[in-house]
Scaffold this active site. Structure first.
Site, PDB file in Angstrom:
ATOM      1  N   ASP A  10       0.854  -1.193   0.000  1.00  0.00           N
ATOM      2  CA  ASP A  10       0.000   0.000   0.000  1.00  0.00           C
ATOM      3  C   ASP A  10       0.896   1.251   0.000  1.00  0.00           C
ATOM      4  OD1 ASP A  10      -2.709   1.540   1.926  1.00  0.00           O
ATOM      5  OD2 ASP A  10      -2.030   1.762  -0.146  1.00  0.00           O
ATOM      6  N   GLY A  21      -1.379   8.077   4.381  1.00  0.00           N
ATOM      7  CA  GLY A  21      -0.690   7.134   3.487  1.00  0.00           C
ATOM      8  C   GLY A  21       0.792   7.097   3.788  1.00  0.00           C
TER       9      GLY A  21
END
Ligand SMILES: NC(=O)N[C@@H](CC(=O)O)C(=O)O
Ligand SMILES: [Zn+2]
Ligand SMILES: [Zn+2]
Length: 407
Positions: free
Chosen positions: A277, A292
């Site tokens: 990810d 993130g």
């Protein structure tokens, strides 16, 4: 006489053998215990092992209007540096990949700029008519919004219109409004909903970044053959306490409690895929609260460090980072066997190094694991039989190709 022969240790099934791998026309053509002749020979050194290049099924390469965060060039160079030879590109770009026109524009960009092989995706959120025209390798649905703010208002409808595997971001939209810090229940409710609908439709589904004990428990209880899932390094190696100390560690789904992390490790064997990810933002954007974490250049070294501590098996790493992704996403030309692409990496299992983001290719300019001492390092990366990274240097021009999904 093979074009290339790699000599050294490698795992076939669960056993390590000291042997030779023959490579011709970019394909693995022979595994042998007896010496093979090659025009070019790569002989591994002490503590080095040959393994299949990683297939990372969850990578945000940004580019388009976010090329300050990452480009396909910088992100795929970072991937090669981390031992990843195939990346699955996530479609929550700006503009998002939600139409045939943008999909084709992105396919063009990859053809010119990708250093790794790649799978291309389409974001589904009420745009089913567009999906029909697309030729995506896989699809992405956000049940709750993450970076980019897009989410599906009717998961079942969107899920139904995909004709390839759907990767789903499982956080519940309504609960995010009520609990913006996204506690465990936000993921668990979304996973339960996705499981129920997938059970009804009997349609392939891949659940992204599973992070909670309850969520993992539900998936394992159902154990539906058409449902796969992934866990990320940050949800294995970091927890909520780290986030409290360092707000840069903001990510969706958030870092979890020690109890959640321990449960992931206790069930590590049952996790089919580890994916990064990789979600790069600049430091300024992170200071402003962007969610993130970058992860391409630390993913394998973190797993090798865990292997050196006896926490995971080496074969388990190979399965979760390349063999299972190839099988689950039905990639025709990938796999550690004769006839498949010679995407191979040489790793030094004992080399210790310190994470210093300035040495990385990602534009993210920071790392959640900055300063960590890792044990295990990627030394050489080959893509379809050609050396494309050696001793931290990228070799040659971008030569990535689109993967082939079994029809
Ligand atoms: N994981 C994140 O926190 N962010 C991802 C999107 C996503 O995977 O949810 C991103 O694209 O930035
Ligand atoms: Zn996500
Ligand atoms: Zn993501």
């Amino acid at each position: 006489m093979h074009e290339l022969v790699l000599k050294g240790k490698f795992f076939v099934e669960k056993h390590v053998i000291n042997g030779y791998i023959g490579v011709d026309n970019g394909k693995i053509t022979k595994f042998s215990k007896k010496p093979l002749k090659g025009e070019k020979i790569i002989e591994t050194k002490a503590h080095e092992v040959i393994m299949p290049g990683m297939i990372d099924v969850h990578v945000h390469l940004r580019d388009f209007n976010q090329n300050h965060k990452e480009t396909i060039k910088s992100g795929t160079m970072a991937a090669l540096h981390g031992g990843i030879t195939t990346v699955f590109d996530m479609p929550n770009t700006d503009p998002p990949v939600m139409s045939k026109e943008i999909f084709e524009k992105r396919a063009e960009l990859f053809k010119r700029k990708s250093y790794t092989d790649y799978a291309l995706s389409f974001l589904i959120a009420g745009n089913c008519s567009e999906v029909k025209s697309g030729k995506a390798d896989f699809y992405k649905i956000f049940m709750g919004a993450s970076t980019g703010g897009i989410y599906s208002k009717n998961f079942e409808e969107d899920y139904k219109c995909a004709n390839k595997r759907v990767s789903v971001h499982a956080e519940d939209y309504e609960l995010i409004q009520k609990f913006p810090e996204r506690p465990n229940i936000v993921e668990v409710k979304a996973i339960e909903k996705a499981l129920n609908i997938s059970k009804k439709l009997k349609k392939p589904l891949h659940i992204c970044h599973v992070s909670t004990k309850e969520g993992l428990k539900r998936i394992l209880e159902e154990s539906l053959p058409w449902i796969s899932f992934e866990v990320t390094p940050h949800h294995l190696f970091l927890n909520k306490k780290d986030f409290k100390k360092n707000p840069l560690l903001k990510v969706y789904p958030p870092l979890r409690s020690k109890e959640d992390v321990i449960y992931l490790w206790q069930n590590f064997e049952k996790i089919p895929i580890v994916a990064s990810d990789h979600a790069p933002h600049t430091l300024d954007e992170k200071e402003e609260g962007a969610a993130g974490l970058p992860g391409l250049e630390t993913e394998l070294a973190l797993l090798l460090t865990a292997y050196n501590k006896g926490m995971v098996s080496f074969w388990g790493i190979i399965e979760k980072t390349s063999l299972n992704p190839a099988k689950i996403f039905r990639i025709k030309n990938k796999g550690f066997e004769v006839g498949k692409d010679a995407d191979l990496i040489v790793v030094n299992l004992k080399e210790e190094w310190k994470v210093q983001p300035e040495e990385f290719y990602t534009k993210a300019e920071w790392s959640p694991f900055e300063g960590w001492k890792l044990k295990g390092k990627v030394k050489i990366t080959l893509l379809r039989g050609k050396v494309v990274m050696e001793d931290d240097e990228i070799v040659g021009k971008p030569r990535g190709e689109r993967i082939v999904i079994e029809s």
